[in-house]
Write a protein that holds these residues in place. Sequence first.
Motif, short mmCIF file in Angstrom:
data_model
loop_
_atom_site.label_atom_id
_atom_site.label_comp_id
_atom_site.label_asym_id
_atom_site.label_seq_id
_atom_site.Cartn_x
_atom_site.Cartn_y
_atom_site.Cartn_z
N CYS A 24 86.95 -39.95 34.16
CA CYS A 24 87.16 -41.39 34.10
C CYS A 24 86.17 -41.96 33.08
O CYS A 24 84.98 -42.07 33.36
N GLU A 40 88.80 -51.42 34.47
CA GLU A 40 90.25 -51.23 34.53
C GLU A 40 90.61 -49.75 34.73
O GLU A 40 91.61 -49.43 35.35
N PRO A 43 90.43 -48.07 38.82
CA PRO A 43 91.59 -48.13 39.71
C PRO A 43 92.76 -47.26 39.23
O PRO A 43 93.45 -46.64 40.04
N LEU A 44 92.96 -47.20 37.91
CA LEU A 44 94.03 -46.34 37.37
C LEU A 44 93.74 -44.87 37.66
O LEU A 44 94.64 -44.10 38.01
N HIS A 45 92.49 -44.48 37.52
CA HIS A 45 92.09 -43.10 37.80
C HIS A 45 92.33 -42.76 39.28
O HIS A 45 92.87 -41.71 39.60
N LEU A 46 91.93 -43.68 40.16
CA LEU A 46 92.13 -43.47 41.59
C LEU A 46 93.62 -43.39 41.93
O LEU A 46 94.03 -42.54 42.73
N ASP A 47 94.43 -44.24 41.32
CA ASP A 47 95.88 -44.18 41.53
C ASP A 47 96.44 -42.82 41.10
O ASP A 47 97.28 -42.24 41.78
N GLY A 48 95.95 -42.31 39.97
CA GLY A 48 96.40 -41.01 39.49
C GLY A 48 96.03 -39.89 40.45
O GLY A 48 96.84 -38.98 40.69
N ARG A 50 95.62 -40.20 43.68
CA ARG A 50 96.51 -40.36 44.84
C ARG A 50 97.91 -39.81 44.54
O ARG A 50 98.48 -39.10 45.36
N GLU A 51 98.45 -40.15 43.37
CA GLU A 51 99.79 -39.69 42.99
C GLU A 51 99.85 -38.16 42.93
O GLU A 51 100.89 -37.57 43.24
N ILE A 56 90.17 -38.45 47.00
CA ILE A 56 89.40 -39.50 46.33
C ILE A 56 87.92 -39.22 46.60
O ILE A 56 87.48 -39.25 47.75
#
Length: 68
Positions: A24, A40, A43-48, A50-51, A56
Motif C-alpha cells: 500500500c 485514499e 481503503p482501496l487496499h483493504l477492499d482488495g 477482502r475481495e 486484514i
Amino acid sequence: MRYAIVIEKGPNSYGAYVPDLPGCVAVGDSPEEVRKLISEAVPLHLDGLREDGLPIPEPATECEYLEV
C-alpha cells in the motif's frame, strides 16, 4: 482502525507507505498530495484484501520521534 503511515521526501517527489499493509503505497508532488493519496489508497487496499479473501492486518506499528 488506525494505521501508521510513513512519508519520505525523494529527489523529485514524496512517497508514502503503510508498514502494516505491504504494497500500500502512494507518490505525490507534495506532502499534502501524498497524504491525500495514501488516505485514499488504504481503503482501496483493504477492499482488495477482502475481495481476495485475505486477512486484514491489524495495525501494529507504533511511531515515535527521537530528539537528538
